[in-house]
Scaffold this motif. Structure first.
Motif, PDB file in Angstrom:
ATOM      1  N   ASP A 116       0.810  -1.215   0.000  1.00 51.27           N
ATOM      2  CA  ASP A 116       0.000   0.000   0.000  1.00 51.27           C
ATOM      3  C   ASP A 116       0.846   1.270   0.000  1.00 51.27           C
ATOM      4  N   CYS A 117       2.127   1.156  -0.351  1.00 57.41           N
ATOM      5  CA  CYS A 117       3.016   2.320  -0.331  1.00 57.41           C
ATOM      6  C   CYS A 117       2.517   3.422  -1.263  1.00 57.41           C
ATOM      7  N   SER A 118       2.124   3.053  -2.480  1.00 58.02           N
ATOM      8  CA  SER A 118       1.667   4.053  -3.450  1.00 58.02           C
ATOM      9  C   SER A 118       0.439   4.786  -2.946  1.00 58.02           C
ATOM     10  N   ALA A 119      -0.472   4.045  -2.320  1.00 57.76           N
ATOM     11  CA  ALA A 119      -1.680   4.666  -1.778  1.00 57.76           C
ATOM     12  C   ALA A 119      -1.330   5.616  -0.638  1.00 57.76           C
ATOM     13  N   GLU A 120      -0.350   5.237   0.177  1.00 51.20           N
ATOM     14  CA  GLU A 120       0.060   6.091   1.289  1.00 51.20           C
ATOM     15  C   GLU A 120       0.732   7.370   0.775  1.00 51.20           C
ATOM     16  N   ILE A 121       1.544   7.243  -0.274  1.00 53.17           N
ATOM     17  CA  ILE A 121       2.171   8.434  -0.857  1.00 53.17           C
ATOM     18  C   ILE A 121       1.093   9.354  -1.431  1.00 53.17           C
ATOM     19  N   SER A 122       0.078   8.773  -2.057  1.00 49.66           N
ATOM     20  CA  SER A 122      -1.034   9.572  -2.590  1.00 49.66           C
ATOM     21  C   SER A 122      -1.754  10.317  -1.474  1.00 49.66           C
ATOM     22  N   SER A 123      -1.907   9.660  -0.330  1.00 55.53           N
ATOM     23  CA  SER A 123      -2.552  10.303   0.815  1.00 55.53           C
ATOM     24  C   SER A 123      -1.708  11.469   1.325  1.00 55.53           C
ATOM     25  N   ILE A 124      -0.391  11.261   1.406  1.00 50.74           N
ATOM     26  CA  ILE A 124       0.519  12.333   1.823  1.00 50.74           C
ATOM     27  C   ILE A 124       0.458  13.483   0.820  1.00 50.74           C
ATOM     28  N   GLU A 125       0.416  13.135  -0.461  1.00 54.38           N
ATOM     29  CA  GLU A 125       0.336  14.164  -1.509  1.00 54.38           C
ATOM     30  C   GLU A 125      -0.942  14.974  -1.378  1.00 54.38           C
ATOM     31  N   ASP A 126      -2.061  14.308  -1.094  1.00 53.95           N
ATOM     32  CA  ASP A 126      -3.328  15.022  -0.927  1.00 53.95           C
ATOM     33  C   ASP A 126      -3.252  16.005   0.243  1.00 53.95           C
ATOM     34  N   THR A 127      -2.628  15.578   1.330  1.00 51.14           N
ATOM     35  CA  THR A 127      -2.476  16.461   2.484  1.00 51.14           C
ATOM     36  C   THR A 127      -1.584  17.640   2.139  1.00 51.14           C
ATOM     37  N   PHE A 128      -0.535  17.375   1.378  1.00 50.30           N
ATOM     38  CA  PHE A 128       0.361  18.446   0.942  1.00 50.30           C
ATOM     39  C   PHE A 128      -0.393  19.455   0.076  1.00 50.30           C
ATOM     40  N   LYS A 129      -1.233  18.973  -0.818  1.00 49.70           N
ATOM     41  CA  LYS A 129      -2.026  19.868  -1.665  1.00 49.70           C
ATOM     42  C   LYS A 129      -2.917  20.771  -0.823  1.00 49.70           C
ATOM     43  N   GLU A 130      -3.521  20.197   0.211  1.00 48.51           N
ATOM     44  CA  GLU A 130      -4.361  20.993   1.090  1.00 48.51           C
ATOM     45  C   GLU A 130      -3.538  22.061   1.814  1.00 48.51           C
ATOM     46  N   LEU A 241       9.128  11.052   4.454  1.00 48.96           N
ATOM     47  CA  LEU A 241       8.611  11.767   3.292  1.00 48.96           C
ATOM     48  C   LEU A 241       7.613  12.833   3.708  1.00 48.96           C
ATOM     49  N   ALA A 242       6.694  12.478   4.589  1.00 49.81           N
ATOM     50  CA  ALA A 242       5.700  13.443   5.052  1.00 49.81           C
ATOM     51  C   ALA A 242       6.372  14.633   5.737  1.00 49.81           C
ATOM     52  N   THR A 243       7.374  14.354   6.550  1.00 50.70           N
ATOM     53  CA  THR A 243       8.088  15.418   7.238  1.00 50.70           C
ATOM     54  C   THR A 243       8.807  16.316   6.256  1.00 50.70           C
ATOM     55  N   MET A 244       9.415  15.729   5.224  1.00 59.53           N
ATOM     56  CA  MET A 244      10.097  16.527   4.205  1.00 59.53           C
ATOM     57  C   MET A 244       9.130  17.466   3.499  1.00 59.53           C
ATOM     58  N   LEU A 245       7.894  17.007   3.317  1.00 61.92           N
ATOM     59  CA  LEU A 245       6.876  17.832   2.664  1.00 61.92           C
ATOM     60  C   LEU A 245       6.176  18.764   3.653  1.00 61.92           C
ATOM     61  N   GLY A 256       8.905  20.615   9.441  1.00 60.99           N
ATOM     62  CA  GLY A 256       8.951  21.852   8.665  1.00 60.99           C
ATOM     63  C   GLY A 256       7.632  22.091   7.980  1.00 60.99           C
ATOM     64  N   LEU A 257       7.372  23.293   7.584  1.00 60.33           N
ATOM     65  CA  LEU A 257       6.147  23.604   6.848  1.00 60.33           C
ATOM     66  C   LEU A 257       6.393  23.401   5.370  1.00 60.33           C
ATOM     67  N   ILE A 258       5.445  23.780   4.523  1.00 60.66           N
ATOM     68  CA  ILE A 258       5.605  23.512   3.111  1.00 60.66           C
ATOM     69  C   ILE A 258       6.665  24.415   2.496  1.00 60.66           C
ATOM     70  N   ALA A 259       7.234  23.933   1.406  1.00 60.28           N
ATOM     71  CA  ALA A 259       8.197  24.742   0.674  1.00 60.28           C
ATOM     72  C   ALA A 259       7.522  26.016   0.194  1.00 60.28           C
ATOM     73  N   LEU A 260       8.285  27.083   0.145  1.00 62.14           N
ATOM     74  CA  LEU A 260       7.786  28.386  -0.275  1.00 62.14           C
ATOM     75  C   LEU A 260       6.716  28.937   0.665  1.00 62.14           C
ATOM     76  N   ALA A 261       6.781  28.542   1.930  1.00 67.41           N
ATOM     77  CA  ALA A 261       5.753  28.981   2.873  1.00 67.41           C
ATOM     78  C   ALA A 261       5.931  30.444   3.222  1.00 67.41           C
ATOM     79  N   LEU A 262       4.860  31.034   3.697  1.00 73.99           N
ATOM     80  CA  LEU A 262       4.922  32.372   4.264  1.00 73.99           C
ATOM     81  C   LEU A 262       5.204  32.231   5.754  1.00 73.99           C
ATOM     82  N   VAL A 263       6.110  33.024   6.235  1.00 71.28           N
ATOM     83  CA  VAL A 263       6.517  32.909   7.622  1.00 71.28           C
ATOM     84  C   VAL A 263       5.782  33.944   8.468  1.00 71.28           C
ATOM     85  N   VAL A 264       5.223  33.508   9.563  1.00 70.66           N
ATOM     86  CA  VAL A 264       4.552  34.418  10.469  1.00 70.66           C
ATOM     87  C   VAL A 264       5.593  34.977  11.431  1.00 70.66           C
ATOM     88  N   LEU A 265       5.825  36.250  11.388  1.00 70.07           N
ATOM     89  CA  LEU A 265       6.766  36.883  12.288  1.00 70.07           C
ATOM     90  C   LEU A 265       6.094  37.181  13.624  1.00 70.07           C
TER      91      LEU A 265
END
Length: 291
Positions: A116-130, A241-245, A256-265
């Motif tokens: 179920d690795c591919s399905a789990e990566i898809s789930s992580i990807e969906d969360t990343f999209k959100e 992988l999830a942590t990297m994303l 870490g947060l998503i790449a290209l994130a806006l940082v709250v000062l």
């Protein structure tokens, strides 16, 4: 280290779009940075980084801290989340950030071979999209995940996990390359900004291979040095992988947060993280002027 500190810094080298760049260049020109030629191996927290190109340079900790404080608004106690920052690492790599290693324990890669690795990566990807969508709404600018240039994969011969994703930020196509090198105590995350924003998947493979080959773990600290009784992480490769994303998955906490994130000062304002590709060119000009 406080998790919120780690969450707030891991993006300063992942952007290759250009927002508010001119202001950063003006400030950087006024700063007194001292780029160091990268001709000898650099010590990292759990290894050594060897030179891979002829014109690379790096910043010493004090200058590196000054850069993220003056140009990106960080507090000085956040500087320690970066292990090494190297510019022009190879002709294809604009800059490479080696982050402080994660020491949660030896990470099993068995889940990557599960059915179920591919399905789990898809789930992580969906969360990343959100997450990207939430950042887009938060910033008032269109930020969109446009898929994988290189789908997440593990090279077991090199003990690395890597990917390259495509983000569209305000109409600008941005390639983000991330890699983690597994070792006996956990893993070492790296972020890579390519010189060419239109790199191909084959280019990414070469960039990742060059970066992985340049890093040498300390004696006895390599992934294959694992011994019975060593600490084992409570998550596997999918958690890394999830942590990297920058998203949560199972018991793996997001480092870490998503790449290209806006940082709250602290004052509640937002700041767009600027591409270090501009600063690399600035440093290159200053080095030529000083020579």
């Amino acid at each position: 280290m406080n998790k919120s500190v780690r969450e707030n810094l891991f993006f300063i080298v992942v952007a290759s779009g250009c927002f508010l760049a001119q202001a950063a260049i003006v400030r950087a020109e006024d700063a007194n940075y001292h780029p160091q030629s990268f001709t000898q191996p650099l010590s990292a927290a759990r290894g050594t980084i060897n030179p891979a190109g002829g014109d690379a340079f790096y910043l010493k900790p004090e200058d590196r801290c000054d850069l993220v404080v003056k140009e990106f608004g960080w507090d000085r106690d956040q500087c320690g989340t970066i292990d090494q920052l190297i510019f022009g690492f190879t002709p294809e790599i604009d800059n490479l950030t080696v982050e402080k290693p994660v020491s949660d324990g030896y990470v099993s890669l068995a889940d990557w071979d599960s059915s179920d690795c591919s399905a789990e990566i898809s789930s992580i990807e969906d969360t990343f999209k959100e997450s990207v969508k939430a950042q887009s709404e938060r910033s008032g600018q269109e930020i969109r995940f446009d898929g994988w240039l290189v789908y997440p994969q593990i090279d077991k011969a090199k003990n690395i996990l890597y990917y390259a994703n495509i983000l569209n930020w305000g109409g600008e196509r941005t390639i983000n390359i991330s890699m983690s090198i597994f070792d006996r105590q956990g893993y070492v995350p790296m972020k890579i900004v390519p010189v060419n924003g239109n790199v191909t998947s084959d280019d990414v493979q070469k960039i990742v291979a060059a970066s992985a080959a340049a890093y040498k773990p300390q004696a006895g600290a390599a992934y294959f040095d694992f011994s019975s009784g060593d600490k084992i992480a409570g998550y596997g490769a999918l958690g890394v992988l999830a942590t990297m994303l920058g998203v949560k998955y199972g018991g793996a906490a997001s480092a870490g947060l998503i790449a290209l994130a806006l940082v709250v000062l602290k004052k509640g304002a937002f700041i767009l993280l600027l591409p270090l590709v501009w600063l690399r060119r600035l440093f290159s000009r200053r080095k030529k002027a000083d020579s």
